[in-house]
Write a protein that holds these residues in place. Sequence first.
Motif, PDB file in Angstrom:
ATOM      1  N   LEU A   3       7.215  11.280  -2.806  1.00  0.00           N
ATOM      2  CA  LEU A   3       7.791  10.007  -3.573  1.00  0.00           C
ATOM      3  C   LEU A   3       8.087  10.244  -4.944  1.00  0.00           C
ATOM      4  O   LEU A   3       9.211  10.041  -5.285  1.00  0.00           O
ATOM      5  N   ARG A   4       7.461  11.125  -5.520  1.00  0.00           N
ATOM      6  CA  ARG A   4       7.648  11.512  -7.034  1.00  0.00           C
ATOM      7  C   ARG A   4       8.701  12.466  -7.128  1.00  0.00           C
ATOM      8  O   ARG A   4       9.613  12.230  -7.978  1.00  0.00           O
ATOM      9  N   ASN A   5       8.905  12.977  -6.020  1.00  0.00           N
ATOM     10  CA  ASN A   5      10.532  14.023  -6.060  1.00  0.00           C
ATOM     11  C   ASN A   5      11.456  13.170  -5.751  1.00  0.00           C
ATOM     12  O   ASN A   5      12.696  13.567  -6.103  1.00  0.00           O
ATOM     13  N   LEU A   6      11.402  12.005  -5.311  1.00  0.00           N
ATOM     14  CA  LEU A   6      12.560  11.061  -4.927  1.00  0.00           C
ATOM     15  C   LEU A   6      12.695  10.098  -6.086  1.00  0.00           C
ATOM     16  O   LEU A   6      13.517   9.062  -6.128  1.00  0.00           O
ATOM     17  N   GLY A   7      11.934  10.117  -7.069  1.00  0.00           N
ATOM     18  CA  GLY A   7      11.998   9.303  -8.425  1.00  0.00           C
ATOM     19  C   GLY A   7      11.028   8.041  -8.248  1.00  0.00           C
ATOM     20  O   GLY A   7      11.151   7.322  -9.071  1.00  0.00           O
ATOM     21  N   PHE A   8       9.971   8.015  -7.280  1.00  0.00           N
ATOM     22  CA  PHE A   8       9.022   6.666  -7.256  1.00  0.00           C
ATOM     23  C   PHE A   8       7.824   6.965  -8.077  1.00  0.00           C
ATOM     24  O   PHE A   8       7.343   8.282  -8.158  1.00  0.00           O
ATOM     25  N   GLY A   9       7.328   6.076  -8.717  1.00  0.00           N
ATOM     26  CA  GLY A   9       5.954   6.226  -9.513  1.00  0.00           C
ATOM     27  C   GLY A   9       4.886   6.175  -8.710  1.00  0.00           C
ATOM     28  O   GLY A   9       4.055   5.186  -8.361  1.00  0.00           O
ATOM     29  N   ALA A  10       4.263   7.374  -7.943  1.00  0.00           N
ATOM     30  CA  ALA A  10       3.474   7.278  -7.103  1.00  0.00           C
ATOM     31  C   ALA A  10       2.131   8.072  -7.568  1.00  0.00           C
ATOM     32  O   ALA A  10       2.524   9.200  -8.147  1.00  0.00           O
ATOM     33  N   VAL A  11       0.858   7.866  -7.488  1.00  0.00           N
ATOM     34  CA  VAL A  11      -0.306   8.587  -7.294  1.00  0.00           C
ATOM     35  C   VAL A  11      -1.034   8.487  -6.439  1.00  0.00           C
ATOM     36  O   VAL A  11      -1.221   7.663  -5.523  1.00  0.00           O
ATOM     37  N   PRO A  12      -1.838   9.685  -5.871  1.00  0.00           N
ATOM     38  CA  PRO A  12      -2.644   9.553  -4.935  1.00  0.00           C
ATOM     39  C   PRO A  12      -4.214   9.434  -5.365  1.00  0.00           C
ATOM     40  O   PRO A  12      -4.581   9.549  -6.477  1.00  0.00           O
ATOM     41  N   ILE A  13      -5.101   8.798  -4.378  1.00  0.00           N
ATOM     42  CA  ILE A  13      -6.402   8.741  -4.514  1.00  0.00           C
ATOM     43  C   ILE A  13      -7.097   9.044  -3.279  1.00  0.00           C
ATOM     44  O   ILE A  13      -6.832   8.398  -1.938  1.00  0.00           O
ATOM     45  N   HIS A  14      -7.689  10.030  -3.186  1.00  0.00           N
ATOM     46  CA  HIS A  14      -8.483  10.487  -1.836  1.00  0.00           C
ATOM     47  C   HIS A  14      -9.923  11.137  -2.249  1.00  0.00           C
ATOM     48  O   HIS A  14     -10.223  11.380  -3.465  1.00  0.00           O
ATOM     49  N   GLY A  15     -10.650  11.746  -1.228  1.00  0.00           N
ATOM     50  CA  GLY A  15     -11.882  12.078  -1.507  1.00  0.00           C
ATOM     51  C   GLY A  15     -11.906  13.451  -1.891  1.00  0.00           C
ATOM     52  O   GLY A  15     -13.245  13.810  -2.520  1.00  0.00           O
ATOM     53  N   HIS A  16     -10.826  14.110  -1.876  1.00  0.00           N
ATOM     54  CA  HIS A  16     -10.973  15.598  -2.296  1.00  0.00           C
ATOM     55  C   HIS A  16     -10.718  15.632  -4.052  1.00  0.00           C
ATOM     56  O   HIS A  16     -10.792  16.674  -4.456  1.00  0.00           O
ATOM     57  N   MET A  17     -10.387  14.743  -4.580  1.00  0.00           N
ATOM     58  CA  MET A  17     -10.119  14.489  -5.919  1.00  0.00           C
ATOM     59  C   MET A  17     -11.602  14.322  -6.833  1.00  0.00           C
ATOM     60  O   MET A  17     -12.385  13.823  -6.176  1.00  0.00           O
ATOM     61  N   SER A  18     -11.449  15.100  -7.808  1.00  0.00           N
ATOM     62  CA  SER A  18     -12.625  14.767  -8.717  1.00  0.00           C
ATOM     63  C   SER A  18     -12.636  13.469  -9.218  1.00  0.00           C
ATOM     64  O   SER A  18     -11.762  12.639  -9.017  1.00  0.00           O
ATOM     65  N   GLN A  19     -13.989  13.026  -9.514  1.00  0.00           N
ATOM     66  CA  GLN A  19     -14.136  11.703  -9.914  1.00  0.00           C
ATOM     67  C   GLN A  19     -13.148  11.173 -11.175  1.00  0.00           C
ATOM     68  O   GLN A  19     -12.599  10.207 -11.102  1.00  0.00           O
ATOM     69  N   PRO A  20     -13.274  12.005 -12.342  1.00  0.00           N
ATOM     70  CA  PRO A  20     -12.173  11.582 -13.386  1.00  0.00           C
ATOM     71  C   PRO A  20     -10.655  11.580 -12.792  1.00  0.00           C
ATOM     72  O   PRO A  20     -10.285  10.737 -13.316  1.00  0.00           O
ATOM     73  N   LYS A  21     -10.207  12.346 -11.884  1.00  0.00           N
ATOM     74  CA  LYS A  21      -8.964  12.434 -11.524  1.00  0.00           C
ATOM     75  C   LYS A  21      -8.693  11.130 -10.649  1.00  0.00           C
ATOM     76  O   LYS A  21      -7.771  10.479 -10.980  1.00  0.00           O
ATOM     77  N   ARG A  22      -9.643  10.602  -9.864  1.00  0.00           N
ATOM     78  CA  ARG A  22      -9.546   9.384  -9.028  1.00  0.00           C
ATOM     79  C   ARG A  22      -9.561   8.335  -9.931  1.00  0.00           C
ATOM     80  O   ARG A  22      -8.723   7.324  -9.641  1.00  0.00           O
ATOM     81  N   LEU A  23     -10.404   8.189 -10.964  1.00  0.00           N
ATOM     82  CA  LEU A  23     -10.328   7.039 -11.948  1.00  0.00           C
ATOM     83  C   LEU A  23      -9.054   7.045 -12.741  1.00  0.00           C
ATOM     84  O   LEU A  23      -8.623   5.828 -12.922  1.00  0.00           O
ATOM     85  N   GLY A  24      -8.750   8.202 -13.100  1.00  0.00           N
ATOM     86  CA  GLY A  24      -7.438   8.230 -13.691  1.00  0.00           C
ATOM     87  C   GLY A  24      -6.239   7.906 -12.998  1.00  0.00           C
ATOM     88  O   GLY A  24      -5.262   6.929 -13.674  1.00  0.00           O
ATOM     89  N   ALA A  25      -6.253   8.304 -11.784  1.00  0.00           N
ATOM     90  CA  ALA A  25      -4.897   7.846 -10.822  1.00  0.00           C
ATOM     91  C   ALA A  25      -5.175   6.406 -10.701  1.00  0.00           C
ATOM     92  O   ALA A  25      -3.887   5.518 -10.969  1.00  0.00           O
ATOM     93  N   LEU A  26      -6.364   5.592 -10.532  1.00  0.00           N
ATOM     94  CA  LEU A  26      -6.358   4.280 -10.228  1.00  0.00           C
ATOM     95  C   LEU A  26      -6.236   3.472 -11.456  1.00  0.00           C
ATOM     96  O   LEU A  26      -5.671   2.456 -11.558  1.00  0.00           O
TER      97      LEU A  26
END
Length: 446
Positions: A276-299
């Motif tokens: 989606l980001r390659n298509l120009g949409f503002g997308a962020v992922p959140i999933h169990g394999h991300m570190s806690q700071p990255k999950r919170l950052g995305a959220l």
Amino acid sequence: MGGPDKLSDAERAAAIAAFEKLGICTQLAEAAAGLGWKAPSNIQEQAIPVLLAGQDVIGLAQTGSGKTGAFSLPILQALMDKPQEHFALILSPTRELAIQIAEQVEALGSGIGVKSCVLVGGIDMMAQAIALAKRPHVLVGTPGRVVDHLSNTKGFNLKQLKHLVLDEADKLLDMDFEQEIDQILKVIPRERRTQLFSATMTNKVQKLQRACLVKPVKIEVAHKYSTVDTLRQQYVFIPAKYKDCYLAYILNELSGSTFMIFTRTCDSTRRIALLLRNLGFGAVPIHGHMSQPKRLGALNKFKSGERNILVATDVASRGLDIPSVDVVVNFDVPQNSKDYVHRVGRTARAGRSGRSVTVVTQYDVELFQKIEHLTGVKMEQFQAEREEVLLLLERVSDAQRLATMQMKEADVGKKGKRKADDDDEGAGGGNRGGPKPKMGGGRRKY
């Protein structure tokens, strides 16, 4: 999408009066109105007077029903009467939900100087021990980390605890926290108030109820698998090979909205966010394999409106209080029909309208039928002309190839090249888009 909805003076006065009618003091009623709550929700109306009367409660309520307010306001009111450290412990199944509950408790209790402390995994134990030493009033955490602190943090105990809350109890038990909950129950006073909230009443939840609640009042506010009336539920039936193409089309057709897209696996979440980001949409992922700071950052990027699309696995589908999500897209039909109800509970919250679109391929028909049977709702078809959708095929294919390459690069970690961005943010670092011309900006720009 950032902060709470601002109420007009008349709405604010009506909201304050409605909360006061339940027995909530003026100061806390004003705090509730300050969060944009126009009136007590159904669960709040039924639970708050019972809790203020000092009884245990078991509440069955669907996601987005205002449970956090229902258990927080009576606790804060009791705390005002007798301030003390470690007054209440709120147990939650996930880190994100615990953090969010603590934010809401602090927002409601800001006028009375409430201090909360979050005890969850993925964050340094020592930092949490320092926060505990500051004698917080309300502790919010996941059972595993609370037990860690009870075992290892010198001077920390729950001998003075007055209130225990088990939120999303069915999920707590699904995630095998029974042993930790038992350990906590053994070290807290028997003389306490206990509240248990659950979306469903399973055998395990009934067993837990018997173990920790005394003559509870049962409050049930909805059919256990119902979806709200303000939710428009749609589906699109498509060939599996064009799934990505149809997703891009749906996002383009409904541009200007905020989206949560649910996928089945962590890898799929990463791939879709990159695509989606390659298509120009503002997308962020959140999933169990991300570190806690990255999950919170995305959220936080999503909650602040910096990004308008959150791509998530079911780890994010329970309890996350993200205001004003306009559309939920089920990119993968959930294997468990009950998860569908929790997913679409992200939109049409607190009386607002919302929409869900479920992408159904030839392999998902049986799962789709089970969902309709469970919810008792016949979904309407989302209009998507095949010829119009396939106009996007070439651009989507390019974005797919690029996303696959970015994932391989991130996994190999070539000299650390943009590893964090590619893995957890999608391509392009801080830039909202990928190749130009953008798709994600306006409506139907092919």
